[in-house]
Design an enzyme around this catalytic site. Structure first.
Site, mmCIF file in Angstrom:
data_model
loop_
_atom_site.group_PDB
_atom_site.id
_atom_site.type_symbol
_atom_site.label_atom_id
_atom_site.label_comp_id
_atom_site.label_asym_id
_atom_site.label_seq_id
_atom_site.Cartn_x
_atom_site.Cartn_y
_atom_site.Cartn_z
ATOM 1 N N ASP A 1 39.854 60.880 29.663
ATOM 2 C CA ASP A 1 40.882 60.570 28.682
ATOM 3 C C ASP A 1 40.789 61.652 27.597
ATOM 4 O OD1 ASP A 1 42.855 59.084 27.253
ATOM 5 O OD2 ASP A 1 41.279 58.169 26.051
ATOM 6 N N ASP B 1 42.261 61.405 23.756
ATOM 7 C CA ASP B 1 42.042 60.897 22.396
ATOM 8 C C ASP B 1 40.811 60.003 22.338
ATOM 9 O OD1 ASP B 1 44.341 62.207 21.749
ATOM 10 O OD2 ASP B 1 45.615 60.429 21.705
ATOM 11 N N THR C 1 41.504 62.598 17.872
ATOM 12 C CA THR C 1 42.835 62.637 17.268
ATOM 13 C C THR C 1 43.273 61.249 16.806
ATOM 14 O OG1 THR C 1 43.749 62.474 19.495
ATOM 15 C CG2 THR C 1 43.671 64.666 18.514
ATOM 16 N N LYS D 1 44.647 51.597 20.740
ATOM 17 C CA LYS D 1 43.891 52.512 21.601
ATOM 18 C C LYS D 1 44.360 52.413 23.047
ATOM 19 C CE LYS D 1 39.466 53.735 19.552
ATOM 20 N NZ LYS D 1 38.005 53.644 19.706
ATOM 21 N N GLY D 2 44.712 53.547 23.624
ATOM 22 C CA GLY D 2 45.126 53.582 25.023
ATOM 23 C C GLY D 2 46.492 52.992 25.290
ATOM 24 N N VAL D 3 47.234 52.686 24.218
ATOM 25 C CA VAL D 3 48.538 52.029 24.340
ATOM 26 C C VAL D 3 49.650 53.052 24.117
ATOM 27 C CG1 VAL D 3 50.015 50.248 23.304
ATOM 28 C CG2 VAL D 3 47.569 49.825 23.571
ATOM 29 N N ARG E 1 53.204 54.847 22.925
ATOM 30 C CA ARG E 1 53.811 54.975 21.597
ATOM 31 C C ARG E 1 54.786 53.823 21.321
ATOM 32 N NH1 ARG E 1 56.697 60.552 20.937
ATOM 33 N NH2 ARG E 1 54.712 61.223 21.828
ATOM 34 N N SER F 1 45.586 61.099 30.461
ATOM 35 C CA SER F 1 45.833 60.650 29.094
ATOM 36 C C SER F 1 47.257 60.150 28.901
ATOM 37 C CB SER F 1 45.586 61.812 28.127
ATOM 38 O OG SER F 1 46.046 61.516 26.829
ATOM 39 N N ALA F 2 47.403 59.168 28.006
ATOM 40 C CA ALA F 2 48.732 58.667 27.652
ATOM 41 C C ALA F 2 49.445 59.612 26.689
ATOM 42 C CB ALA F 2 48.612 57.281 27.011
ATOM 43 N N SER F 3 48.702 60.551 26.115
ATOM 44 C CA SER F 3 49.280 61.463 25.123
ATOM 45 C C SER F 3 50.330 62.371 25.739
ATOM 46 C CB SER F 3 48.181 62.329 24.504
ATOM 47 O OG SER F 3 48.742 63.332 23.686
ATOM 48 N N LYS F 4 51.457 62.519 25.050
ATOM 49 C CA LYS F 4 52.483 63.464 25.484
ATOM 50 C C LYS F 4 52.241 64.847 24.882
ATOM 51 C CE LYS F 4 56.084 60.185 26.668
ATOM 52 N NZ LYS F 4 57.503 59.836 26.590
ATOM 53 N N ASN F 5 51.189 64.961 24.086
ATOM 54 C CA ASN F 5 50.849 66.232 23.449
ATOM 55 C C ASN F 5 49.540 66.801 23.986
ATOM 56 O OD1 ASN F 5 53.049 66.048 21.392
ATOM 57 N ND2 ASN F 5 51.897 64.233 20.788
ATOM 58 N N LYS G 1 48.305 52.489 30.617
ATOM 59 C CA LYS G 1 47.084 51.737 30.862
ATOM 60 C C LYS G 1 47.233 50.363 30.179
ATOM 61 C CE LYS G 1 44.752 56.177 30.198
ATOM 62 N NZ LYS G 1 43.928 56.977 29.274
ATOM 63 N N ASP H 1 37.550 55.619 26.240
ATOM 64 C CA ASP H 1 37.083 54.964 25.013
ATOM 65 C C ASP H 1 37.872 53.707 24.690
ATOM 66 O OD1 ASP H 1 39.489 56.277 24.201
ATOM 67 O OD2 ASP H 1 38.812 56.200 22.122
#
Length: 219
Positions: free
Chosen positions: A10, A12, A18, A46-48, A50, A115-119, A146, A171
């Site tokens: 993962d 973040d 971040t 966390k892990g959710v 946007r 990762s769920a991050s789009k960045n 997730k 995490d």
């Protein structure tokens, strides 16, 4: 010679911290809406995704909103978050992470980001870690957040490794649940009170030694 395993990280809270920037960006919006948003509330995100995160925050303040308003706030949150990332560099990498990545590379293991991050890609570039990864799956590549295991299943496919030969570092509770659902080895990075469902648990990467990593490679 044993075949390579797939190590999926993962982003973040695992590779970089971040979470503090997400918190500041969400808190700014919450304050504008008159919602008291604390660090404890931030743990719920966390892990959710946007979109789901915004719904949780609106729920905290019992705020009703149209889709148009929600979209406006989502864009604002991302712009604020990205503004915090402008000055990001390798100093943001969490302790012990580089040592683990170097060990895995030296031992010819496959490494992916899940990762769920789009960045994710710009963050990896800014921190100088992009070249460690054989595959990257981020929020742009998946539909289901997730604890749905889609992000990890996709990463394992890109690495061409079986689920049972995949090891996930996470995490968040949602991330650990996703790894367990996918029949992967789940390694929690954080506190036992939160991540007790993980198969292995470490406070941070400085507590992960080469013997443990070798046991994963040779299992």
């Amino acid at each position: 010679m044993k075949k390579s395993k797939g190590f999926i990280f993962d982003l973040d809270g695992v590779i970089v911290d971040t979470a503090k920037y997400h918190f500041l960006a969400w808190k700014k919006i919450a304050n504008e809406l008159g919602i008291d948003f604390t660090l404890e509330h931030n743990e719920l995100l966390k892990g959710v995704s946007r979109v789901r995160s915004l719904d949780i925050i609106l729920g905290l303040g019992n705020v009703e909103a149209s889709e148009e308003e929600k979209n406006k706030w989502l864009i604002q949150k991302n712009e604020d978050y990205l503004s915090y990332l402008v000055d990001m560099d390798e100093s943001e990498i969490l302790p012990g992470v580089i040592e683990v990545l170097n060990f895995l590379k030296k031992n010819n293991q496959l490494i992916a980001l899940g990762s769920a991050s789009k960045n994710a890609r710009p963050i990896l570039e800014k921190t100088g870690t992009l070249n460690y990864f054989d595959a990257i799956v981020d929020g742009n590549d998946v539909v289901n957040a997730k604890p749905d295991p889609e992000v990890f299943l996709h990463a394992a496919r890109l690495l061409n490794v079986a689920n049972e030969d995949s090891i996930v570092f996470e995490d968040s509770v949602a991330g650990i649940q996703a790894a367990n659902t996918a029949n992967m080895i789940s390694i929690g990075i954080g506190e036992e009170t939160t991540l007790h469902e993980a198969q292995h648990l470490f406070k941070d990467f400085t507590h992960i030694d080469s013997d443990f990593l070798e046991s994963l490679i040779n299992r």
